[in-house]
Design an enzyme around this catalytic site. Structure first.
Site, PDB file in Angstrom:
ATOM      1  N   GLY A  25       0.825  -1.204   0.000  1.00 18.15           N
ATOM      2  CA  GLY A  25       0.000   0.000   0.000  1.00 18.15           C
ATOM      3  C   GLY A  25       0.859   1.253   0.000  1.00 18.15           C
ATOM      4  O   GLY A  25       0.449   2.300   0.505  1.00 18.15           O
ATOM      5  N   ASP A  47      -2.737  -7.929  -4.876  1.00 15.00           N
ATOM      6  CA  ASP A  47      -3.730  -7.844  -3.791  1.00 15.00           C
ATOM      7  C   ASP A  47      -3.167  -8.682  -2.644  1.00 15.00           C
ATOM      8  O   ASP A  47      -2.981  -9.896  -2.795  1.00 15.00           O
ATOM      9  CB  ASP A  47      -5.056  -8.418  -4.321  1.00 15.00           C
ATOM     10  CG  ASP A  47      -6.122  -8.500  -3.239  1.00 15.00           C
ATOM     11  OD1 ASP A  47      -5.795  -8.388  -2.036  1.00 15.00           O
ATOM     12  OD2 ASP A  47      -7.296  -8.688  -3.611  1.00 15.00           O
ATOM     13  N   ASN A 103       1.627  -2.401   5.452  1.00 19.28           N
ATOM     14  CA  ASN A 103       0.848  -1.169   5.674  1.00 19.28           C
ATOM     15  C   ASN A 103      -0.533  -1.219   5.015  1.00 19.28           C
ATOM     16  O   ASN A 103      -1.446  -0.520   5.458  1.00 19.28           O
ATOM     17  CB  ASN A 103       1.664   0.015   5.129  1.00 19.28           C
ATOM     18  CG  ASN A 103       0.820   1.233   4.895  1.00 19.28           C
ATOM     19  OD1 ASN A 103       0.545   1.995   5.815  1.00 19.28           O
ATOM     20  ND2 ASN A 103       0.374   1.435   3.650  1.00 19.28           N
ATOM     21  N   SER A 134      -3.205  -0.275  14.669  1.00 17.35           N
ATOM     22  CA  SER A 134      -3.962   0.954  14.929  1.00 17.35           C
ATOM     23  C   SER A 134      -4.247   1.030  16.420  1.00 17.35           C
ATOM     24  O   SER A 134      -4.346  -0.018  17.086  1.00 17.35           O
ATOM     25  CB  SER A 134      -5.285   0.905  14.163  1.00 17.35           C
ATOM     26  OG  SER A 134      -6.162   1.903  14.646  1.00 17.35           O
ATOM     27  N   TYR A 152     -12.531  -4.051  11.846  1.00 14.56           N
ATOM     28  CA  TYR A 152     -11.216  -3.391  11.753  1.00 14.56           C
ATOM     29  C   TYR A 152     -10.423  -3.607  13.040  1.00 14.56           C
ATOM     30  O   TYR A 152      -9.232  -3.953  13.006  1.00 14.56           O
ATOM     31  CB  TYR A 152     -11.452  -1.901  11.492  1.00 14.56           C
ATOM     32  CG  TYR A 152     -10.211  -1.076  11.280  1.00 14.56           C
ATOM     33  CD1 TYR A 152      -9.495  -1.126  10.084  1.00 14.56           C
ATOM     34  CD2 TYR A 152      -9.764  -0.200  12.269  1.00 14.56           C
ATOM     35  CE1 TYR A 152      -8.365  -0.342   9.888  1.00 14.56           C
ATOM     36  CE2 TYR A 152      -8.647   0.585  12.081  1.00 14.56           C
ATOM     37  CZ  TYR A 152      -7.943   0.518  10.890  1.00 14.56           C
ATOM     38  OH  TYR A 152      -6.824   1.303  10.708  1.00 14.56           O
ATOM     39  N   ALA A 185     -10.741  -5.995  15.212  1.00 18.09           N
ATOM     40  CA  ALA A 185     -10.338  -7.410  15.312  1.00 18.09           C
ATOM     41  C   ALA A 185      -9.128  -7.672  14.417  1.00 18.09           C
ATOM     42  O   ALA A 185      -8.177  -8.359  14.815  1.00 18.09           O
ATOM     43  CB  ALA A 185     -11.501  -8.321  14.926  1.00 18.09           C
ATOM     44  N   ILE A 235      -4.622   9.821  11.818  1.00 16.61           N
ATOM     45  CA  ILE A 235      -3.628  10.403  10.908  1.00 16.61           C
ATOM     46  C   ILE A 235      -4.324  10.975   9.664  1.00 16.61           C
ATOM     47  O   ILE A 235      -5.285  10.392   9.146  1.00 16.61           O
ATOM     48  CB  ILE A 235      -2.584   9.324  10.485  1.00 16.61           C
ATOM     49  CG1 ILE A 235      -1.992   8.611  11.709  1.00 16.61           C
ATOM     50  CG2 ILE A 235      -1.483   9.942   9.615  1.00 16.61           C
ATOM     51  CD1 ILE A 235      -1.213   9.474  12.674  1.00 16.61           C
TER      52      ILE A 235
END
Ligand code: NAI
Length: 247
Positions: free
Chosen positions: A11, A62, A89, A141, A154, A156, A187
């Site tokens: 990413g 992917d 990332n 995160s 997200y 989890a 961010i």
């Protein structure tokens, strides 16, 4: 510090990943990034990195697809010769309250954020083990640490990244491979730009430093964790969040 090291940043064509790629290139690393759809922004970014003297490889991949990941990692190994740094990332969100969340939205987020990290790390770590050297940096995160209403999929996935990273840090430590996690707070990127102002105002109230972070603040830690300065640090989760979550 990282001159002539070869780095993969998933990413890495936009947002936090792009800034990590730029920062590592500024410090002498060669950069491999994946993309989903090649566009002019990526083309311009490759030129920017080349102008700093970095070798750059781009590849359609992917991260949730094991075969595409293997093809990407093999290409990087063939072209660069070694893989010294891996930054996992790539990530997505598909927010919603639990009662309204579809199984697909749950699975899609786990597939990219957690399984994608597994796929990439598995493919790269076998090369790093043979090299007896590697720096793996996984982007989690604060939501994976503290949870967040409306983001159970997200959270989890990001909590999963932490458990995964601590486990492989133990498996790979004796091979001179460091594995650490960065847990960004809020961010300023495309991922967060879409949030309504009301949500942004609420988030700001929870940040002791009273400001939103910039991608460069994540990239600076990624640079440190990629370098020899962090050789005795492994299995750690480091928050970059203006004090939002304190352990
Ligand atoms: P972004 O949406 O700007 O960039 C995400 C990148 O991941 C894009 O380059 C995209 O192409 C790539 N990607 C998405 N799905 C992919 C897939 N299946 N395969 C390969 N690549 C894929 O997001 P941003 O904000 O730069 O986030 C980067 C990372 O930081 C993510 O893991 C995100 O969860 C995490 N993060 C972001 C925070 C923020 O406030 N922006 C806060 C905490 C964590």
């Amino acid at each position: 510090m990282i001159k002539n090291k070869n780095a993969i940043i998933t990413g890495g064509a936009r947002g936090i990943g792009k800034e990590i790629a730029r920062t590592l290139a500024e410090n002498g690393a060669n950069i491999a990034i994946n993309y989903r759809n090649f566009n002019d922004e990526i083309k311009a970014f490759v030129e920017e990195l080349n102008s700093m003297g970095a070798k750059v490889l781009t590849f359609k991949c992917d991260v949730s697809n094991e075969e595409e990941v293997e093809a990407f990692v093999n290409e990087v190994k063939n072209v660069f010769g070694s893989i010294d740094i891996l930054v996992n990332n790539a990530g997505i969100t598909k927010d919603g309250l639990l009662i309204r969340m579809s199984e697909k939205d749950f699975s899609d987020v786990i597939d990219v954020n957690l399984k994608g990290t597994f796929n990439m790390t598995k493919a790269v770590s076998s090369i790093m083990v043979r090299q007896r050297f590697g720096k793996i940096i996984n982007i989690s995160s604060v939501v994976g640490v503290a949870g967040n209403a409306g983001q159970c999929n997200y959270a989890a996935s990001k909590a999963g990244v932490i458990g995964f990273s601590k486990s492989i840090a133990r498996e790979l430590a004796s091979r001179n491979i460091n594995v650490n996690v960065i847990a960004p707070g809020y961010i300023n990127t495309d991922m967060t730009k879409v949030l309504p102002d009301r949500v942004k105002e609420e988030v700001l109230k929870t940040i002791p430093m009273k400001k939103i972070g910039e991608p460069r603040e994540i990239a600076n830690l990624a640079l440190f964790l990629s370098s020899d300065l962090s050789n005795y640090i492994t299995g750690q989760v480091i928050n970059v969040d203006g004090g939002m979550v304190m352990h």
